[in-house]
Enzyme design. Structure first.
Site, mmCIF file in Angstrom:
data_model
loop_
_atom_site.group_PDB
_atom_site.id
_atom_site.type_symbol
_atom_site.label_atom_id
_atom_site.label_comp_id
_atom_site.label_asym_id
_atom_site.label_seq_id
_atom_site.Cartn_x
_atom_site.Cartn_y
_atom_site.Cartn_z
ATOM 1 N N GLU A 183 8.412 -5.200 -1.028
ATOM 2 C CA GLU A 183 7.316 -4.226 -0.902
ATOM 3 C C GLU A 183 7.811 -2.820 -1.221
ATOM 4 O O GLU A 183 7.117 -2.031 -1.846
ATOM 5 C CB GLU A 183 6.693 -4.280 0.499
ATOM 6 C CG GLU A 183 6.211 -5.653 0.941
ATOM 7 C CD GLU A 183 5.355 -6.392 -0.066
ATOM 8 O OE1 GLU A 183 4.619 -5.759 -0.838
ATOM 9 O OE2 GLU A 183 5.428 -7.649 -0.096
ATOM 10 N N ASN B 289 0.829 -1.208 0.000
ATOM 11 C CA ASN B 289 0.000 0.000 0.000
ATOM 12 C C ASN B 289 0.861 1.254 0.000
ATOM 13 O O ASN B 289 1.828 1.355 0.736
ATOM 14 C CB ASN B 289 -0.888 0.021 1.243
ATOM 15 C CG ASN B 289 -1.485 -1.322 1.554
ATOM 16 O OD1 ASN B 289 -2.183 -1.888 0.734
ATOM 17 N ND2 ASN B 289 -1.168 -1.859 2.722
#
Ligand code: TRP
Ligand code: ZN
Length: 901
Positions: free
Chosen positions: A314, A281
């Site tokens: 990530e 995210n």
């Protein structure tokens, strides 16, 4: 739109096809999401500013119709440009909201209510312990509010979060904090604004109480970025490795790709309940605790490496995934294959490149090859799916990374970087396709990758049959190469793949030969710098049949093929045992050398299996005994590589070697092989163990490599069925100062017939009962116990106070570990192994369909087994598909498994 009121089953069969892609009817300029958090009644007010897409392919006939996704939402109100809409002006079902006759630009305000406390699927907004968090990839945002939940709709999010201040002192979302303050009734709020347009799957929200590790990073252009890691209170001393890894990853991406971080803050939150590893995210990564927390008391050396690579993975998504995202979910490998490739390269630069390569190759050979050969076989860019969550696979991730690696091999490292640069220049801020990526690589390098595209279109593992002919009078060596790929579901016939085959030729004395390739009809690059200059080549295999002629040789060479595992394929060549032993000893490509050892062992185990089928007595060839004793005697060997060379092929790799598996014989041959190898190398294993143990203490920098070697020896010695191995393990367990040695020795003891082994398991439990990640290891050690009692023990552990079926890490530790790591008991002929796993799947189907579906894939190899086992597995699969409320996730896996031929 079809409203589906008959429950799940009929929507299960709704297949989405890649070819059906249509661009959206409306774009979203801006989205304001206001969440008032409350355990059972969270109110979500979203204000969405839409603009008609004049080029939309969606519903050409009804361009003014807006379809929003929304699942399990209670709709309270909709207003259009400030005016509440009458109920007659929209339609909704369990999955959609549909509004017609909309103007070209408008603002919708939608108020819904959700129940995070009741959300056990861990998609959308849910609670993990006493914290709120979200997981929106792939299609979880629709569980939060009505929204165009598709990755090609990118929008600028402003998120306001409101919650009780004492229980939830931290309120986080994507981007920058722009406002915060106290409210009545002990509440407070925070407003976050993310200036980068993003799809809904990258949205995140976290609320709770945390301990916080803070640091800063100065980017290459001199901006200061605040780095924050949020963890459960008391865990700060387990966060430092994650923080160091993050800073290394940020530096690496700047140095290698010139890519800089773009916000002023980067947050990582660790939660205990998480379906996957971690989620990228924007500006607010949410992580499974197991990929953040690590110190050497609680985490093994392997855990440390995993944390480093997932943190990097990530982080790298910020460019490959977030700045440039996917147009639709069929393109998933665009971001995942590429990001895995990037994290692999990062780890190779931080640690040993050779060891990292072997780990990645093992993942392909032990896992992805089986996926390619089973009911779920799909191209890295799938053509269809029922439930997207089922396509976060080893094929999309790991094979996808191999496909990127092959592009790098074809266009060279510098060409690959040029291609990446062009890709970002063209597509920053866009939602694009795999095709766009390939075009950037082609245009930046002026190459034609037409044939290469078959790797994106075709499923299955290509195979190469290589035959050699030696003409001693002319000094000519000819390799005849045939490529083929077995049919996969929906793809009976395959076009040839472009396979980059890296190779070298060795003399019997271990000298690399100069390569003089006589035929001109083959595309071939001879390495022209470094130690292998003139002696290593990459040949592009493009046809079903091809021949390569090497000339000017003085003796019949030994070929070293597929060096570095230059393509994710199976290569068949009729090596003699002697040639394999030579390659194992002197091949300077660590993959090819290791592979030679694996082939030697595989050949022998397959032969032993055949002997058992024919009731022949088993014997262990003296040559092999010598080969392995020899490698143990090489004193200056890299301990990591030596440890890898000592590890025997896994049972799941071995079972793929058979069309129909003679299971009992294979297991017996396998156990005989391990035990006999351990006995025959006993002396060398013991001395290597001692040497590695003392080096682990003195050679700090390489301690993890030495421990790996130490424990590889210990594990083999434990299989020798002599008390010596066990007492060595007990001694190691008592003395262990960190988790690697402690866990490795506990495994040896717990998997032995040692009478008092529960004593050691109890000691471990007592020591670690407050560390849930360590307890996961304790569960796994018991789940993988080869003894027959294990089934009853697992049923008991399912009732253990520290086991929660709603926690995916616990399910993986106990049940996935059993189904995938205790094949001997999983495939028991009395069927209790299958029943155990199916019982858990059935329980989980309602609680967490994603995890239930992953577990269901344990039955994917059922067709390879004998009739009795086939029937038993089929019976459990039927039990599963016939469940009254079977989830789409589970249904897709189980029904494909049953239908597979
Ligand atoms: N994009 C995540 C990654 O880095 C994968 C992921 C995390 C995911 N959580 C998920 C995928 C939940 C599906 C569902 O690879
Ligand atoms: Zn990823």
């Amino acid at each position: 739109m079809t409203a589906n009121s008959q429950g799940n089953k009929s929507s299960h069969s709704e297949i989405k096809y890649r070819r059906d892609y249509k661009s959206p009817a409306f774009f979203l300029l801006e989205s304001k999401i206001y969440l008032k958090l409350s355990e059972q009644k969270t109110t979500v007010i979203s204000s969405l500013n839409f603009k008609r897409n004049l080029d939309s392919e969606e519903l050409i006939e009804q361009p003014r119709q807006l379809i929003l996704n929304g699942v399990k939402l209670k709709l309270l109100d909709i207003s259009l440009d400030g005016v509440s809409m009458p109920r007659s002006s929209y339609q909704f079902s369990e999955e959609y909201l549909l509004i017609q006759d909309l103007p070209d630009q408008f603002t919708l305000e939608i108020t819904t209510e959700i129940n995070p406390q009741a959300n056990t699927s861990l998609q959308g907004l849910y609670k993990s312990g006493d914290k709120y968090c979200t997981q929106c990839e792939a299609e979880g945002f629709r569980n939060i509010t009505y929204f165009p939940d598709r990755p090609d709709v990118m929008t600028i999010f402003t998120t306001k979060v409101e919650a009780d201040k004492t229980k939830y002192p931290f309120l986080l979302s994507n981007g920058n904090l722009i406002d915060s303050g106290d409210l009545e009734n002990g509440k407070h709020f925070a407003t976050w604004h993310d200036p980068f347009p993003k799809p809904s799957y990258l949205f995140a929200l976290v609320a709770g109480n945390f301990d916080l590790l803070e640091d800063t990073f100065i980017t290459m252009s001199g901006r200061e970025v605040a780095l924050k890691i949020y963890v459960d209170s008391g865990k700060l001393n387990q966060c430092h490795h994650a923080m160091e890894s993050l800073k290394k990853a940020m530096t690496w991406d700047e140095e290698v790709y010139g890519l800089e971080y773009d916000l002023d803050i980067y947050m990582i939150v660790a939660v205990s309940d998480f379906n996957m590893g971690a989620m990228e995210n924007k500006g607010l990564n949410v992580f499974n605790t197991c990929f953040v927390l690590a110190n050497n008391k609680t985490a093994t050396d392997a855990d440390f490496e995993d944390v480093e690579s997932v943190i990097a993975h990530e982080y790298f998504h910020n460019w490959t995934g977030n700045r440039v995202t996917c147009r639709d979910w069929f393109q998933l490998t665009l971001k995942e294959g590429l990001t895995v490739f990037r994290d692999q390269e990062f780890s190779s630069d931080m640690n040993s490149r050779a060891v990292k390569r072997l780990k990645d190759v093992l993942a392909i050979k032990n896992g992805q090859f089986a996926e390619d050969a089973g009911p779920m076989s799909h191209p890295i860019r799938p053509d269809s799916y029922v439930e997207m969550n089922n396509f976060y696979t080893q094929t999309v991730y790991s094979k996808g990374a191999e496909v990127i690696r092959m592009i790098e091999t074809i266009v060279c490292n510098s060409g690959f970087k040029k291609g990446m640069k062009l890709y970002f220049e063209r597509h920053d801020g866009q939602a694009v396709t795999c095709e766009d990526f390939i075009c950037a690589m082609e245009d930046a390098n002026n190459v034609d990758l037409s044939l290469f595209r078959n790797w994106y279109r075709q499923a299955g593992t290509p195979e190469l049959d290589v035959n050699a002919h030696w003409d001693s009078s002319k000094g000519k060596y000819t390799l005849t190469i045939t490529q083929y790929c077995k049919p996969t579901p929906g793809q009976p016939h395959k076009e040839p793949f472009l396979i980059p085959l890296r190779l070298a030729l060795f003399s019997k004395a271990g000298e690399m030969q100069n390569l003089d390739i006589a035929n001109s009809d083959i595309k071939c690059k001879i390495v022209d710098n470094g130690a292998f200059s003139g002696k290593e080549a990459v040949i592009e295999i493009t046809e079903h049949h091809q021949t390569i002629v090497f000339s000017g040789l003085n003796e019949k060479p030994i070929p070293s093929l597929l060096r570095g595992f230059s393509a994710p394929i199976k290569l068949h060549f009729g090596f003699s045992d002697q040639e394999l032993a030579l390659l194992l000893a002197f091949d300077n490509d660590s993959y090819s050398s290791w592979e030679a050892g694996q082939m030697l062992m595989t050949k022998l185990i397959v032969n032993l299996t055949g002997d058992l089928l024919e009731d022949k007595p088993l014997s262990f060839p003296i040559e092999l005994e010598e080969t392995f004793n020899n490698i143990l005697e090489v004193k200056d060997a890299d301990p990591n590589l030596l440890a890898m060379n000592l590890s025997t092929p896994s049972l799941d790799f071995l079972l793929e070697q058979f069309q129909e598996v003679p299971w009992n014989e294979l297991v017996n041959a396998y156990n005989y092989f391990n035990r006999t190898l351990a006995i025959k190398c006993h002396g060398n294993l013991l001395s290597t163990y001692d040497r590695a143990a003392s080096m682990a203490d003195s050679d700090r920098e390489n301690a993890s490599g030495w421990r790996k070697l130490q424990n590889a020896c210990l594990s083999l010695l434990g299989k020798a069925e002599e008390t010596e191995g066990i007492s060595l393990a007990i001694k190691q367990f008592k003395q262990a100062k960190e988790m690697t040695n402690s866990l490795a020795s506990l495994k040896v003891v717990a998997h032995s017939q040692q009478a008092d082994k529960t004593k050691w398991l109890d000691t471990f439990y007592q020591r670690w009962q407050d560390e849930e990640l360590v307890l996961d290891k304790w569960f796994s050690v018991q789940a993988t116990n080869p003894e027959r009692d294990v089934i009853n023990e697992i049923y008991q552990l399912l009732e253990h106070a520290d086991f929660q079926i709603s926690n995916p890490n616990k399910v993986r530790a106990l049940i996935t570990a059993f189904a995938k790591g205790n094949l001997e008991n999983f495939h028991r002929l009395d069927g209790v192994g299958y029943k155990l796993v199916a019982d858990v799947i059935i329980k989980l189907n309602k609680i967490n369909p994603q995890i239930a579906a992953r577990l269901t894939s344990s039955f994917n190899s059922w067709r390879k087994f004998d009739n009795s086992r086939k029937e038993l597995m089929k019976h459990q699969l039927k039990r599963i598909v016939e469940l009254e409320n079977v989830s789409a996730d589970v249904y897709e896996i189980a029904s494909k498994a049953l239908a597979y031929n």
